[in-house]
Design an enzyme around this catalytic site. Structure first.
Site, PDB file in Angstrom:
ATOM      1  N   HIS A 174       0.827  -1.203   0.000  1.00 37.81           N
ATOM      2  CA  HIS A 174       0.000   0.000   0.000  1.00 37.81           C
ATOM      3  C   HIS A 174       0.862   1.253   0.000  1.00 37.81           C
ATOM      4  O   HIS A 174       0.474   2.282  -0.555  1.00 37.81           O
ATOM      5  CB  HIS A 174      -0.921   0.002   1.217  1.00 37.81           C
ATOM      6  CG  HIS A 174      -1.693  -1.261   1.370  1.00 37.81           C
ATOM      7  ND1 HIS A 174      -1.756  -1.968   2.543  1.00 37.81           N
ATOM      8  CD2 HIS A 174      -2.401  -1.986   0.470  1.00 37.81           C
ATOM      9  CE1 HIS A 174      -2.481  -3.068   2.367  1.00 37.81           C
ATOM     10  NE2 HIS A 174      -2.883  -3.095   1.117  1.00 37.81           N
ATOM     11  N   ASP A 178      -5.651   6.530   0.875  1.00 41.86           N
ATOM     12  CA  ASP A 178      -5.632   5.303   0.077  1.00 41.86           C
ATOM     13  C   ASP A 178      -6.895   4.505   0.381  1.00 41.86           C
ATOM     14  O   ASP A 178      -7.712   4.891   1.226  1.00 41.86           O
ATOM     15  CB  ASP A 178      -4.330   4.527   0.259  1.00 41.86           C
ATOM     16  CG  ASP A 178      -4.310   3.586   1.466  1.00 41.86           C
ATOM     17  OD1 ASP A 178      -5.277   3.575   2.252  1.00 41.86           O
ATOM     18  OD2 ASP A 178      -3.320   2.861   1.625  1.00 41.86           O
ATOM     19  N   HIS A 213       1.710 -13.285  -9.606  1.00 40.74           N
ATOM     20  CA  HIS A 213       0.477 -13.358  -8.818  1.00 40.74           C
ATOM     21  C   HIS A 213      -0.547 -12.350  -9.330  1.00 40.74           C
ATOM     22  O   HIS A 213      -1.670 -12.327  -8.864  1.00 40.74           O
ATOM     23  CB  HIS A 213       0.784 -13.085  -7.351  1.00 40.74           C
ATOM     24  CG  HIS A 213       1.285 -11.699  -7.068  1.00 40.74           C
ATOM     25  ND1 HIS A 213       2.248 -11.075  -7.813  1.00 40.74           N
ATOM     26  CD2 HIS A 213       0.934 -10.794  -6.110  1.00 40.74           C
ATOM     27  CE1 HIS A 213       2.485  -9.872  -7.325  1.00 40.74           C
ATOM     28  NE2 HIS A 213       1.702  -9.670  -6.305  1.00 40.74           N
ATOM     29  N   TRP A 239      -1.911  -5.699  -8.927  1.00 39.39           N
ATOM     30  CA  TRP A 239      -2.087  -4.664  -9.943  1.00 39.39           C
ATOM     31  C   TRP A 239      -0.795  -3.913 -10.240  1.00 39.39           C
ATOM     32  O   TRP A 239      -0.533  -3.548 -11.388  1.00 39.39           O
ATOM     33  CB  TRP A 239      -3.197  -3.697  -9.530  1.00 39.39           C
ATOM     34  CG  TRP A 239      -3.683  -2.846 -10.658  1.00 39.39           C
ATOM     35  CD1 TRP A 239      -3.612  -1.481 -10.765  1.00 39.39           C
ATOM     36  CD2 TRP A 239      -4.340  -3.282 -11.864  1.00 39.39           C
ATOM     37  NE1 TRP A 239      -4.168  -1.044 -11.938  1.00 39.39           N
ATOM     38  CE2 TRP A 239      -4.630  -2.139 -12.645  1.00 39.39           C
ATOM     39  CE3 TRP A 239      -4.710  -4.538 -12.348  1.00 39.39           C
ATOM     40  CZ2 TRP A 239      -5.269  -2.203 -13.878  1.00 39.39           C
ATOM     41  CZ3 TRP A 239      -5.352  -4.610 -13.585  1.00 39.39           C
ATOM     42  CH2 TRP A 239      -5.616  -3.449 -14.329  1.00 39.39           C
ATOM     43  N   GLU A 296       3.366  -2.904 -14.370  1.00 40.80           N
ATOM     44  CA  GLU A 296       4.779  -2.914 -14.755  1.00 40.80           C
ATOM     45  C   GLU A 296       5.009  -3.841 -15.947  1.00 40.80           C
ATOM     46  O   GLU A 296       5.811  -3.548 -16.838  1.00 40.80           O
ATOM     47  CB  GLU A 296       5.632  -3.325 -13.558  1.00 40.80           C
ATOM     48  CG  GLU A 296       5.707  -2.251 -12.488  1.00 40.80           C
ATOM     49  CD  GLU A 296       6.246  -2.724 -11.152  1.00 40.80           C
ATOM     50  OE1 GLU A 296       6.269  -1.929 -10.206  1.00 40.80           O
ATOM     51  OE2 GLU A 296       6.661  -3.905 -11.061  1.00 40.80           O
ATOM     52  N   GLU A 339      -7.545  -8.871  -4.868  1.00 34.40           N
ATOM     53  CA  GLU A 339      -8.351  -8.758  -6.087  1.00 34.40           C
ATOM     54  C   GLU A 339      -7.704  -9.472  -7.258  1.00 34.40           C
ATOM     55  O   GLU A 339      -8.085  -9.268  -8.414  1.00 34.40           O
ATOM     56  CB  GLU A 339      -8.580  -7.267  -6.413  1.00 34.40           C
ATOM     57  CG  GLU A 339      -7.527  -6.580  -7.251  1.00 34.40           C
ATOM     58  CD  GLU A 339      -6.165  -6.387  -6.602  1.00 34.40           C
ATOM     59  OE1 GLU A 339      -5.233  -5.972  -7.303  1.00 34.40           O
ATOM     60  OE2 GLU A 339      -6.031  -6.659  -5.393  1.00 34.40           O
ATOM     61  N   GLN A 340      -6.735 -10.337  -6.993  1.00 34.61           N
ATOM     62  CA  GLN A 340      -5.922 -10.913  -8.065  1.00 34.61           C
ATOM     63  C   GLN A 340      -6.703 -11.833  -8.999  1.00 34.61           C
ATOM     64  O   GLN A 340      -6.342 -11.969 -10.171  1.00 34.61           O
ATOM     65  CB  GLN A 340      -4.711 -11.629  -7.460  1.00 34.61           C
ATOM     66  CG  GLN A 340      -3.739 -10.663  -6.806  1.00 34.61           C
ATOM     67  CD  GLN A 340      -2.750 -11.328  -5.878  1.00 34.61           C
ATOM     68  OE1 GLN A 340      -2.595 -12.556  -5.875  1.00 34.61           O
ATOM     69  NE2 GLN A 340      -2.078 -10.539  -5.064  1.00 34.61           N
TER      70      GLN A 340
END
Length: 481
Positions: A18, A116, A369, A372, A377, A393-394
């Site tokens: 984070h 965040d 994995h 995000w 990247e 959320e993968q």
């Protein structure tokens, strides 16, 4: 360029995953838009976190303000899940956050607060100090849609989401398959589910939402945020797609291991190396590590593998004297693995300079994995993926990458439900690295790369979205005065 007197506070929740996105956003606002940025950090004792702060929090317009650590041991137990722990830590830190802002005297106090995604309870502090307030979500627009629509789904659907037979419908957006829901939605009886629904409500109580995506990547979802009447009843804030925001490359520096790794990459053929990494928090079972090692070996494709011990022996050690086989292979990998693959690939302990690796011309694939940040990247460097979702959320990300964007392949069954065997791993690796299908995927991901780079160039959609956000800030500040 905006007025340099504008002072933006950005609040980061605990954890390296984070902190990094918040620092990247802060750097962009300070460097490209001349704002003074103060990042409020719920810091842990992680040495890697300290290193990241040193690398990313530099520059005359960027300050770090550390919030005192809080003790939540009396509020959690062995069954408390990660999202609930983060929310509890933020909640307990709110008095310290308020004190930190109050301690900045008039003239030095921030003009606006950006939270965040886990820190929206701090909006009440922004309101107290008459500060416009925004939330930064460093994930996909699809994830934001699901999270913000979760209070509606909570009322509409009975029973567990994962037991539903039909996709979860979000007005104007792509539907969500039950097996792709985010981790906190797996068990509706758990505290982290209740925290997610709360956050979904709070997102719209701010003045806007910044998302780390761009128009061309998620056009359908972003248009639904703006135009679908049913969705607008839930998502009342303006959404600003400002991505892809990613880390700059880490300097090679004096680290001998990283220097040798990059030298090895320099000697490999173009697009011939598969990079394997499961992020800062990803670990596999002992059985899955063995199967992955065999799959990489029998594929006979070049690789760099960032390995962490399985959970049962994840004590921070890696190659320890007197353990493993005679060639230095640790006990949790197949005996003799390092010796047999010494001319094929490299094993790296715990951490590697991912940005440099993915941007290297010798890298032609990424087993990930699909967090995000790692996803962006990879996309920005035009690297196709083998997606291996583990948590958070993968699963959503994996479905988008493999089924919608066509830039990835994935296991037949979720890796969290079943061990992926060596044969399937070999097939996925060969598909990405050495097949006609892999060539088509590579062509597609390079198109996405062009789209991503266009978005962050002058006149691009994300640059314009950031300017629209800053204009909105200016209007709100003028109204306040």
């Amino acid at each position: 360029m905006i007025n340099q007197k504008l002072h933006i506070a950005i609040l980061a929740s605990p954890g390296l995953g984070h902190l990094i996105p918040v620092l990247i956003l802060g750097n962009r606002l300070a460097t490209d838009h001349g704002a003074k940025v103060t990042v409020l950090v719920n810091k842990t004792s992680s040495s890697v976190e300290s290193q990241v702060l040193n690398n990313l929090a530099s520059g005359p317009n960027m300050d770090i303000l550390e919030i005192p650590p809080v003790n939540i041991s009396h509020l959690i137990d062995a069954d408390t899940k990660a999202v609930a722990k983060i929310c509890i830590m933020v909640r307990e830190a709110l008095p310290f956050i308020r004190s930190a802002i109050a301690g900045m005297k008039d003239g030095h106090r921030p003009d606006i607060l950006i939270s965040d995604l886990f820190c929206t309870e701090a909006f009440s502090i922004a309101t107290e100090f008459n500060m416009p307030k925004y939330v930064y979500v460093p994930t996909s627009a699809w994830h934001v849609a699901l999270k913000m629509y979760s209070p509606v789904l909570d009322k509409q659907i009975e029973g567990q989401y994962v037991d539903q037979t039909e996709p979860l419908k979000i007005p104007g957006c792509k539907s969500i398959r039950p097996e792709d829901v985010v981790e906190p939605m797996v068990d509706r009886n758990d505290q982290q589910y209740r925290e997610l629904v709360r956050m979904g409500r709070e997102f719209s109580t701010g003045d806007g939402i910044l998302i780390n995506t761009w128009e061309d990547l998620e056009q359908v979802t972003l248009e639904a945020f703006r135009e679908n009447e049913s969705l607008r009843e839930v998502i009342m804030s303006t959404v600003y797609p400002i991505g892809p925001l990613t880390r700059p490359g880490e300097p090679k520096g004096p680290n001998r291991e990283n220097h040798e790794l990059m030298e090895w990459l320099d000697m490999q053929p173009c697009e011939s190396v598969l990079y394997v990494s499961f992020g800062s928090g990803g670990t596999l079972s002992a059985e899955q590590l063995i199967e992955l090692a065999w799959g990489l070996e029998i594929s006979q494709q070049r690789f760099i593998w960032v390995v962490r011990p399985p959970a049962r022996i994840a004590d921070g050690s890696f190659f320890t004297s007197g353990s493993g086989s005679s060639d230095g292979t640790p006990d949790y990998l197949p005996e003799g693995f390092l010796g047999r693959t010494k001319n094929l690939g490299l094993i790296v302990s715990q951490w590697a300079p991912q940005v440099e690796i993915l941007s290297h011309p010798s890298v032609g694939g990424f087993l990930t994995h699909c967090g995000w940040s790692s996803t962006l990247e990879s996309l920005k460097n035009g690297v196709p993926m083998i997606v291996w979702p583990l948590y958070a959320e993968q699963r959503l990300n994996a479905t988008m990458l493999a089924e919608e964007l066509g830039v990835a392949v994935r296991p037949k069954v979720l890796p969290t439900k079943k061990v992926v065997d060596r044969k399937e791993i070999e097939e996925m690796v060969r598909t990405i690295m050495a097949s006609e299908k892999g060539k088509l995927i590579r062509e597609r991901v390079k198109q996405v790369k062009i789209s991503a780079l266009d978005a962050i160039q002058e006149g691009g959609s994300s640059v314009n979205a950031m300017r629209d956000f800053l204009k909105d800030v200016t209007v709100r500040l003028n109204m306040r005065s």
